[in-house]
Design a protein around this motif. Structure first.
Motif, PDB file in Angstrom:
ATOM      1  N   GLU A 287       0.826  -1.206   0.000  1.00 31.49           N
ATOM      2  CA  GLU A 287       0.000   0.000   0.000  1.00 31.49           C
ATOM      3  C   GLU A 287       0.863   1.259   0.000  1.00 31.49           C
ATOM      4  OE1 GLU A 287      -0.407  -2.591   1.946  1.00 31.49           O
ATOM      5  OE2 GLU A 287      -2.387  -3.374   1.401  1.00 31.49           O
ATOM      6  N   GLU A 288       1.914   1.267   0.810  1.00 26.51           N
ATOM      7  CA  GLU A 288       2.810   2.432   0.854  1.00 26.51           C
ATOM      8  C   GLU A 288       3.536   2.606  -0.476  1.00 26.51           C
ATOM      9  OE1 GLU A 288       4.496   3.066   5.275  1.00 26.51           O
ATOM     10  OE2 GLU A 288       4.831   1.060   4.465  1.00 26.51           O
ATOM     11  N   PHE A 289       3.980   1.501  -1.051  1.00 27.70           N
ATOM     12  CA  PHE A 289       4.673   1.550  -2.337  1.00 27.70           C
ATOM     13  C   PHE A 289       3.776   2.140  -3.423  1.00 27.70           C
ATOM     14  CE2 PHE A 289       5.138  -1.161  -6.261  1.00 27.70           C
ATOM     15  CZ  PHE A 289       6.172  -0.426  -6.826  1.00 27.70           C
ATOM     16  N   VAL A 290       2.565   1.631  -3.533  1.00 26.25           N
ATOM     17  CA  VAL A 290       1.635   2.111  -4.561  1.00 26.25           C
ATOM     18  C   VAL A 290       1.273   3.571  -4.325  1.00 26.25           C
ATOM     19  CG1 VAL A 290      -0.750   1.869  -5.382  1.00 26.25           C
ATOM     20  CG2 VAL A 290       0.720  -0.142  -5.214  1.00 26.25           C
ATOM     21  N   ALA A 291       1.091   3.950  -3.057  1.00 29.29           N
ATOM     22  CA  ALA A 291       0.776   5.346  -2.752  1.00 29.29           C
ATOM     23  C   ALA A 291       1.903   6.268  -3.186  1.00 29.29           C
ATOM     24  CB  ALA A 291       0.502   5.508  -1.258  1.00 29.29           C
ATOM     25  N   ALA A 292       3.142   5.884  -2.903  1.00 33.40           N
ATOM     26  CA  ALA A 292       4.282   6.714  -3.272  1.00 33.40           C
ATOM     27  C   ALA A 292       4.418   6.822  -4.787  1.00 33.40           C
ATOM     28  CB  ALA A 292       5.562   6.151  -2.662  1.00 33.40           C
ATOM     29  N   VAL A 293       4.247   5.697  -5.485  1.00 31.88           N
ATOM     30  CA  VAL A 293       4.332   5.712  -6.953  1.00 31.88           C
ATOM     31  C   VAL A 293       3.269   6.624  -7.543  1.00 31.88           C
ATOM     32  CG1 VAL A 293       3.918   4.306  -9.015  1.00 31.88           C
ATOM     33  CG2 VAL A 293       5.435   3.469  -7.227  1.00 31.88           C
ATOM     34  N   GLY A 294       2.040   6.514  -7.038  1.00 33.33           N
ATOM     35  CA  GLY A 294       0.959   7.355  -7.549  1.00 33.33           C
ATOM     36  C   GLY A 294       1.214   8.835  -7.338  1.00 33.33           C
ATOM     37  N   GLU A 295       1.725   9.197  -6.154  1.00 30.69           N
ATOM     38  CA  GLU A 295       2.002  10.601  -5.879  1.00 30.69           C
ATOM     39  C   GLU A 295       3.140  11.125  -6.746  1.00 30.69           C
ATOM     40  OE1 GLU A 295       0.258  12.572  -4.103  1.00 30.69           O
ATOM     41  OE2 GLU A 295      -1.081  11.148  -3.125  1.00 30.69           O
TER      42      GLU A 295
END
Length: 342
Positions: free
Chosen positions: A55-63
């Motif tokens: 979840e943290e990885f995907v959030a960072a990539v999206g931002e």
């Protein structure tokens, strides 16, 4: 926003805030991301990485993708490869990070090479197209067919040749290259059976969704500025349906993000423990989510006459990045699906 994404954006966002002729160059951007550890989010703790959750990885990539699609894509590639290598059996991870915990790995997911056994070693030949981050990496993790199935092959950068591809104008900082290997000897401890994982596809789809979200935010920001300058006059809107189009696009992007979140795999464990059929289904959902976000960005630009189709326009640049990342995502997911082991 998750803490990891917040920390990375705290370093990257001020650099990317500069527009026009003063916009930072690719080397500047890559140096910033290397400094803040954005390309090592999924690196195991025992090798100096934070090993964040999916979840943290995907959030960072999206931002990151909302600021610059290029950074979202290359961040996905380096991190997905780091997680895979950290999950491999044997001494692969020790060889990559034993002497340099900052070493980067660029993955190629389509099988475009041939692995032939020759005595105690195997020999690899092939040409892999569009490998993101290849010119910045220390190692390459490539897919090849051989006797008995499909394999992942780990090679040091010195054993491959790279040729930069002509990037889409929406992806100027990805170091995408065609990678060529000519009859290179590969020891057995660097060859692994290809296995199923939903993580690379999740990161790729997050890049598309993040870039589309960036289109939305930039577009709405410009509308707010014009409304402020015109003292709230409705004439600043492009047409009567503009408000509805903006709201509809926001809903579609949020729906894409929710659809993607349902496909996120657990980070812990071996890369080979995932079920092939379940991962195929996840890949289908990831592609649908990415397509929904891309279409939302298309609809948003179609509703507006304000954005010239020129790379100098921030909204247009992110829209181009959305499309470029979607094409790469579709190709990546196709390559992964072909190699899933049931």
């Amino acid at each position: 926003m998750h803490s990891v994404a917040r920390e990375i954006l705290g370093v990257v966002a001020p650099v990317l805030a500069v527009e026009g002729e003063k916009r930072p160059s690719t080397p500047q951007l890559t140096a910033v991301l290397q400094q803040c550890g954005g390309w090592r989010m999924l690196q195991p703790v025992r090798y100096g990485g934070p090993a964040v959750t999916a979840e943290e990885f995907v959030a960072a990539v999206g931002e990151l993708a909302a600021l610059d699609a290029s950074l979202g894509w290359v961040t996905t590639m380096f991190n997905a490869a780091a997680h895979e290598v950290g999950s491999l059996p044997g001494v692969a991870a020790d060889e990559v990070w034993g002497d340099d915990s900052t070493a980067l790995i660029a993955p190629g997911y389509c099988s475009e090479g041939r692995l032939v056994r020759a005595g105690p070693e195997s020999r690899l030949t092939g040409c892999w197209h569009g490998v993101g981050g290849a010119d910045l990496a220390d190692w390459l993790l490539l897919t090849a067919d051989g006797d008995g199935g499909r394999y992942r092959v780990l090679l040091p950068r010195a054993q491959v040749s790279t040729e930069p591809t002509r990037n889409s104008s929406g992806l100027l900082g990805t170091a995408i290259c065609d990678v060529t290997v000519s009859d290179v000897a590969v020891p057995a401890h660097r060859i692994f059976p290809s296995s199923a994982s939903a993580l690379p596809g999740a990161g790729a789809a997050a890049t598309v969704i993040g870039a589309a979200d960036g289109v939305w935010h930039r577009h709405v920001g410009e509308i707010r500025q014009r409304l402020s300058a015109s003292y709230g006059s409705e004439e600043v809107m492009d047409r009567p349906s503009s408000t509805a189009d903006v709201g509809r696009a926001a809903c579609d992007i949020d729906a894409a993000r929710l659809q993607l979140s349902a496909t996120l795999p657990p980070i812990a464990g071996s890369a080979g423990t995932a079920d092939g059929e379940a991962t195929r289904l996840a890949a289908s959902e990831q592609l649908q989510a990415a397509a929904r976000a891309r279409d939302a960005a298309d609809d948003l630009l179609a509703s507006s006459r304000r954005h010239a189709l020129a790379s100098s326009d921030p909204v247009t640049r992110l829209w181009q990045g959305t499309h470029a990342c979607f094409g790469l995502t579709a190709r990546l997911l196709e390559g992964l699906s072909d190699g899933f082991v049931d």
